[in-house]
Motif scaffolding. Structure first.
Motif, PDB file in Angstrom:
ATOM      1  N   ILE A  34       0.825  -1.079  -0.289  1.00 39.84           N
ATOM      2  CA  ILE A  34       0.071   0.211  -0.074  1.00 39.84           C
ATOM      3  C   ILE A  34       0.954   1.021   0.002  1.00 39.84           C
ATOM      4  O   ILE A  34       1.716   1.426   0.325  1.00 39.84           O
ATOM      5  N   ALA A  35       1.097   2.197  -0.604  1.00 34.19           N
ATOM      6  CA  ALA A  35       1.264   3.061  -0.652  1.00 34.19           C
ATOM      7  C   ALA A  35       0.185   4.662  -1.029  1.00 34.19           C
ATOM      8  O   ALA A  35      -0.608   4.672  -2.057  1.00 34.19           O
ATOM      9  N   MET A  36       1.066   5.713  -0.789  1.00 37.52           N
ATOM     10  CA  MET A  36       0.500   6.686  -0.915  1.00 37.52           C
ATOM     11  C   MET A  36       2.031   8.233  -1.026  1.00 37.52           C
ATOM     12  O   MET A  36       2.346   8.060  -0.556  1.00 37.52           O
ATOM     13  N   VAL A  37       0.874   8.550  -2.299  1.00 37.85           N
ATOM     14  CA  VAL A  37       2.374  10.183  -2.380  1.00 37.85           C
ATOM     15  C   VAL A  37       1.620  11.226  -2.907  1.00 37.85           C
ATOM     16  O   VAL A  37       0.400  11.382  -3.636  1.00 37.85           O
ATOM     17  N   VAL A  38       1.954  12.401  -2.882  1.00 40.99           N
ATOM     18  CA  VAL A  38       1.887  13.839  -2.480  1.00 40.99           C
ATOM     19  C   VAL A  38       2.747  14.703  -2.993  1.00 40.99           C
ATOM     20  O   VAL A  38       3.457  14.369  -2.179  1.00 40.99           O
ATOM     21  N   ILE A  39       1.705  15.018  -4.089  1.00 38.80           N
ATOM     22  CA  ILE A  39       2.474  16.146  -4.841  1.00 38.80           C
ATOM     23  C   ILE A  39       2.422  17.988  -4.533  1.00 38.80           C
ATOM     24  O   ILE A  39       0.714  18.403  -4.786  1.00 38.80           O
ATOM     25  N   LEU A  40       2.577  18.278  -3.824  1.00 40.89           N
ATOM     26  CA  LEU A  40       2.667  20.073  -3.533  1.00 40.89           C
ATOM     27  C   LEU A  40       2.938  20.868  -3.723  1.00 40.89           C
ATOM     28  O   LEU A  40       4.522  20.755  -3.739  1.00 40.89           O
ATOM     29  N   GLY A  41       2.996  21.905  -4.442  1.00 44.80           N
ATOM     30  CA  GLY A  41       3.736  23.175  -4.823  1.00 44.80           C
ATOM     31  C   GLY A  41       4.071  23.329  -5.845  1.00 44.80           C
ATOM     32  O   GLY A  41       3.837  22.509  -7.008  1.00 44.80           O
ATOM     33  N   PRO A  42       4.798  24.800  -5.873  1.00 46.38           N
ATOM     34  CA  PRO A  42       4.673  25.128  -7.386  1.00 46.38           C
ATOM     35  C   PRO A  42       5.972  24.436  -8.136  1.00 46.38           C
ATOM     36  O   PRO A  42       6.452  24.272 -10.017  1.00 46.38           O
TER      37      PRO A  42
END
Length: 296
Positions: free
Chosen positions: A195-203
């Motif tokens: 099980i995995a999660m990827v968060v991608i945030l910002g300019p």
């Protein structure tokens, strides 16, 4: 809580540099002089645990500050192993990061692997402002397959929280798997091992964020729709076969935050290597920011 380690990365003479670093048992940091081409402006930080893993009763707390305009990568040398618990004792790890304006933090660990009967809880808190960028990978496996341990740990909990500079919550997520009295974890996972999660945030990672979202849509569209055939009977058989075969990997993506500034991708897969390949492919374009492509 007394902290066991801290690292500060900031601009010195126009380049990202470590200006503070300390750690104590059972935590250790390794910071190579350079990863990738000399022109790359990124500090790589490897977090390690003495003994190769987290022992029952360990309580580890550490901090990372990435100041304005600088870039840092927090990673590991191998999967984080969580050893068997003694009774009801729960091992825990707390990580807090502050990311300045025009700064980038990439948290790219190998997966957490809990041994049979292990009890483990981790919490990761990120404090950002409107110009901060963050890439976070948080993932775990079902256990030591070589020993026949598949979803045999007693407790796994992982919480990720992102706050804006004014303290306003931007993203909260918690995964909790606990051995229950009615049905086991392995029954609930339906054959999936990672099980995995990827968060991608910002300019700084906007283009990557948009591309990953499109790629996930394409991958799942191809997996969940059988190819067209003009023969009705053949089509019915293909659909039946397709529905009876679980995809080797499933993924979804959604946006969060004002103006959709963040994307979260959730993944379930049959094999760890499948997730490694997914991360390699989807994050490959970060090489220009980090010096080397993630998970190579």
């Amino acid at each position: 809580m007394e902290i066991d380690g801290a690292v500060v990365v900031e601009k010195v003479a126009g380049k990202s540099a470590v200006t503070r670093c300390f750690s104590k048992y059972p935590l250790k940091f390794i910071i190579p002089r350079k990863v990738g081409p000399s022109k790359t402006d990124a500090i790589w930080i490897y977090s390690l645990n003495y003994g190769g893993g987290i022992v029952s009763g360990d309580s580890i707390s550490y901090e990372l500050t990435v100041k304005n305009g600088s870039t840092a990568v927090l990673t590991t040398q191998a999967s984080t192993k969580v050893y068997k618990s003694k009774g009801e004792v729960c091992s825990e790890q707390l990580f807090e990061a502050r990311i300045g304006s025009d700064a980038l933090l990439a948290v790219l660990p190998d997966p957490v692997t809990c041994f049979a009967t292990a009890r483990y809880a981790q919490k990761q808190v990120f404090r950002v402002d409107s110009g901060s960028s963050l890439v976070l990978v948080d993932w775990f496996t079902s256990g030591r397959h070589g020993r026949g341990e598949i979803w045999e740990f007693d407790l796994f909990k992982s919480s990720n929280q992102i706050f804006l500079e004014d303290g306003h919550p931007l993203f909260f997520d918690t995964v909790l798997l606990e051995r229950g009295s009615t049905n086991s974890i392995i029954e609930r996972m339906h054959g999936y091992q990672v099980i995995a999660m990827v968060v991608i945030l910002g300019p700084k990672v906007k283009n990557i964020r948009d591309q990953v979202r499109e790629n996930v849509k394409k991958i799942m569209s191809e997996q969940l729709h059988s190819p067209f055939t003009s023969a009705h009977g053949a089509q019915m058989k293909m659909n039946s076969d397709h529905l009876s075969t679980k995809p080797r990997i499933m993924a979804s993506s959604s946006v969060f935050g004002p103006m959709g500034i963040g994307t979260v991708v959730r993944i379930a897969a049959m094999e760890t290597e499948t997730v490694y390949r997914f991360l390699q492919q989807q994050l490959a374009s970060m090489e220009t920011l980090l010096g080397v492509p993630p998970y190579k």
